[in-house]
Design an enzyme around this catalytic site. Structure first.
Site, short mmCIF file in Angstrom:
data_model
loop_
_atom_site.label_atom_id
_atom_site.label_comp_id
_atom_site.label_asym_id
_atom_site.label_seq_id
_atom_site.Cartn_x
_atom_site.Cartn_y
_atom_site.Cartn_z
N SER A 12 0.41 -1.28 -0.13
CA SER A 12 -0.15 0.02 -0.08
C SER A 12 0.46 1.35 0.00
CB SER A 12 -0.94 -0.33 1.03
OG SER A 12 -0.20 0.38 1.84
N ASP A 13 -0.05 2.43 -1.16
CA ASP A 13 1.01 3.64 -0.33
C ASP A 13 0.45 3.87 0.75
OD1 ASP A 13 1.31 6.46 -2.04
OD2 ASP A 13 1.73 5.98 -0.08
N TRP A 14 1.11 4.15 1.51
CA TRP A 14 1.87 4.72 3.05
C TRP A 14 0.25 5.39 3.94
CZ3 TRP A 14 5.25 2.44 1.52
CH2 TRP A 14 6.29 1.60 2.48
N GLY A 62 -2.84 4.28 2.56
CA GLY A 62 -3.41 3.91 0.93
C GLY A 62 -4.36 3.01 1.79
#
Ligand code: GLC
Length: 743
Positions: free
Chosen positions: A261-263, A265
């Site tokens: 995941s993006d941080w 996300g």
């Protein structure tokens, strides 16, 4: 005799011991056997424990089984300095300064896959040396609007160029036993409202424009991980978007790696459980306020997920699939014994940064061949502008770095001048005097209290005595410039730079403008400035690359990876009202809906088809020599659907110095049942030619290069009929065309 027996017994014991190495640790076994063996030894809690972070940039292995942790690092242009366990702030290490390589927009501007391979190898070695397992890059989101704060991190407006340029980078990184993590998948084409924008886009546009570079990263690059984006698509966050992550990425493309995941996300446990997310980082769940103890156990894929599993509300199969993917990622990186050792801040890496920079600079204009400057004549040079001295490796968001050194444009120009004392400097304008990001400081004091009028007066006064004036301006890495988590408000240069440029143009006819940016900017003064150069954010060797080109040590060969429009209204995405950019907020929710109404007509596809003349076209870039294209020919007039067709175009260096030309091949569908762009890039080749040398450049394409994506049939379709192949020096400079027929 006894000794012999003892030795033999010892050897047998050793062999027996070796034979006891568990399958998952035995690197001679196929990786999937090892994964299954590891999985069979793990508890449900250990499997779930693999699926979320344990710190800002690391996730757990399985301590009991000796399966190591996974360590991630930003970013696409260099290895981020170490931060504290659960903070963005610096850990204060003194061994983590790095080389900053040119931003990826610059790499794309080289149009040279060999530079991409050199880049991946070099940055991969830096990541390996710093003992990182996953490099959080490269980014390949398509350049849809010049306002997007992160276009400097990406590879331009064309899916074919981005697809060709991302693959060697990935392979170079992964040859070091470091996973690339290609981001931000997908449709993350702006920073404004990046967590809440729900993108609405038709399938044809999705498949033709926004997915190809990611598909190439997976299928040709063999990326071991992909980063889910922050935004939404079809009302689902990309970090748990079943359609994009499971149906397309893992289903249609056969991706066998892990989705990270993006941080922050991930927003929902059930959606993440079923929606294709494998490894959750950076979440700020309701149970996770900063500093909360065991905060990471509150992650969506941590205890809440375990609770669902234990209550039978989440499938064990999904859990096992996630765990397999993360184990495969660990076995490919952290748990690989035969990894190289990498290198940090080596002269090879500085040479690579400089060479990539040299090949990425784009000479946009050079009236009267004002450039190159001959240093042997020791001319009086006045350098003007904040970007001539301002460090650009700090800031811009997560790609910010702590470098061992950064050569500024002024330093580079002075170092290569015949007589450095004859290179003077004037500030010209004051822009962003801060110089800090998450505790990394530039140490520069750029404060200057003079008024714009005073600054211009000083520069103009000095310009009158100079043989050449070099204005170095553009954008920078502060908010609302080229920076993560914000977009620009307009296309114009900030800080009153236009006024400075106009004043300088009036004071000295030998004016050169060097634009340092990762985005197109408005250049209302372009006709009054004889020489204009797009110089990008070039990292540690910036000043040397810029000086290389200014003094002619290197003949510029870069070409624009995106269009420079005259004004913002000429850009496709800015022709359909707020709903097309930045999106329209829903009445009762933080979500904004943004519809990509321009469809496939992105970038030059729009300018060509709608006949909107750009300031500088996609693929444009001048040289200190000239190139002549002969007639393009095809090896056949008719091609059957299963055939390929080869085009040949002779290219000659008709000037006095050696140089490189990137010949572009565009294809047009003369008569289609659907709207198709006037032409589309389907091939390019960069060739080096000595003065007077001619080389035949050939391109072989198949039916896929003639196809459009038919969303109803969910397949690529090439309609029989006439097509045209164009050999071009840019999207606006077609040199020769040949028609052919698809039967
Ligand atoms: C950031 C960025 C992403 C980066 C990550 C870790 O928000 O969107 O590109 O890799 O978080 O810093």
């Amino acid at each position: 005799m006894n000794k012999f027996v003892t030795l033999a017994a010892a050897m047998l014991t050793a062999v027996a011991a070796v034979a006891q190495v568990p399958v998952y640790m035995d690197e001679t076994r196929p990786i999937d056997e090892r994964v299954e063996d590891a999985l069979s030894r793990m508890t449900t809690a250990e499997k779930a424990g693999l699926l979320h972070a344990q710190s800002k940039f690391s996730s757990r292995g399985v301590q009991r089984l000796g399966i190591p942790e996974l360590w991630c690092t930003d970013g696409p242009h260099g290895i981020r300095p170490e931060v504290l366990w659960d903070e963005w702030d610096q850990a204060g290490w003194t061994n983590d300064s790095c080389v900053a390589f040119p931003a990826l927009a610059a790499l794309a501007a080289s149009w040279n896959p060999e530079m991409s391979a050199l880049y991946g190898k070099s940055i991969g070695e830096e990541a390996r040396y710093r003992e990182k397992d996953v490099l959080l890059g490269p980014g390949v989101n398509i350049y849809r609007t010049p306002l997007n704060g992160r276009n400097f991190e990406y590879m331009g407006e064309d899916p074919y160029l981005a697809s060709r340029m991302v693959v060697p980078y990935i392979k170079g990184v992964q040859d070091n036993g470091v996973a690339a993590c290609v981001k931000h998948y997908a449709l993350n084409n702006q920073e404004l409202n990046r967590h809440t924008t729900n993108v609405i886009v038709d399938d044809r546009t999705l498949y033709e424009i926004y997915l190809p570079a990611f598909k190439a990263a997976v299928q040709d690059g063999g990326a071991w991980s992909i980063m889910g984006a922050y935004n939404l698509y079809e009302d689902r966050h990309l970090c748990h978007n079943t359609r994009l992550l499971k149906d397309i990425l893992k289903g249609e493309w056969g991706f066998d790696g892990a989705v990270i995941s993006d941080w922050g996300g991930v927003h929902d446990t059930s959606e993440a459980a079923e929606g294709g997310m494998d490894l959750e980082y950076g979440s700020w769940t309701n149970g996770l306020s900063s500093g909360a103890s065991n905060a990471y156990d509150n992650y969506y894929l941590a205890d809440p997920y375990l609770a669902l599993l234990e209550s039978g509300k989440a499938s064990e199969d999904e859990l096992n699939d996630k765990a397999r993917r993360v184990l495969r990622l660990i076995f490919r990186t952290a748990m690989r014994r035969d990894k190289p050792f990498g290198a940090l801040c080596s002269e090879d890496h500085y040479a690579a940064a400089r060479r990539i920079g040299d090949e990425s600079i784009v000479l946009l204009r050079n009236e009267g061949s004002l450039l190159p400057i001959d240093p042997a004549k020791s001319p009086n040079i006045l350098v003007v502008g904040e970007n001539a001295v301002k460090m650009m490796t700090v800031g811009g968001g997560s790609s910010s770095l702590k470098v061992q050194r950064e050569i500024s444009p002024l330093d580079g120009i002075r170092a290569m001048a015949g007589d450095p004392s004859k290179v003077k400097y004037a500030r010209g304008y004051v822009g962003d005097v801060t110089g800090e990001y998450n505790g990394v400081v530039t140490g520069q004091d750029l404060k200057d209290d003079r008024t714009p009028a005073q600054l211009i007066a000083e520069a103009v006064d000095m310009a009158r005595d100079a043989d050449y004036v070099i204005f170095v301006g553009g954008l920078n890495k502060s908010a609302h410039q080229d920076c993560e988590d914000s977009d620009r408000a307009g296309l114009e240069l900030p800080y009153g730079q236009d006024d400075v440029i106009r004043a300088l143009a009036a004071a000295n006819k030998n004016l050169i403008v060097v634009n340092v940016s990762g985005n197109a900017v408005a250049m209302p003064w372009a006709k009054d400035v004889p020489a204009i150069m797009q110089a990008w954010f070039l990292g540690s060797e910036a000043g040397n690359s810029i000086a290389d080109v200014i003094y002619g040590r290197v003949n510029p060969s870069g070409k624009l990876p995106f269009t420079f429009p005259v004004k913002l209204g000429d850009v496709a995405a800015h022709n359909f009202g707020e709903k097309a950019y930045p999106g329209i907020k829903r009445a009762d929710s933080p979500i904004l809906d943004e519809s990509y109404d321009e469809g496939v007509l992105v970038g030059y596809r729009w300018h060509d088809t709608r006949k909107v003349k750009p300031l500088f076209a996609f693929g444009h870039g001048l040289s200190y020599t000239t190139f002549d294209y002969g007639k393009i020919t095809a090896d056949r007039k008719h091609m059957a659907a299963g055939d390929s067709i080869t085009f040949t175009v002779p290219v000659t260096n008709t000037g006095k110095v050696a140089g490189a030309e990137t010949v572009q091949l565009y294809i047009s569908d003369s008569k289609a049942s659907v709207l198709r762009p006037a032409k589309e890039l389907k091939g390019f080749a960069k060739v080096w030619l000595e003065p007077g040398e001619t080389r035949d450049v050939t391109f072989t394409i198949g039916k896929d290069a003639l196809s459009y994506f038919d969303a109803d049939r969910h397949e690529w379709v090439a309609e029989p009929g006439e097509f045209k192949a164009h050999a071009a020096a840019s999207a606006a400079d077609v040199r020769s065309t040949v028609a052919f027929h698809l039967d």
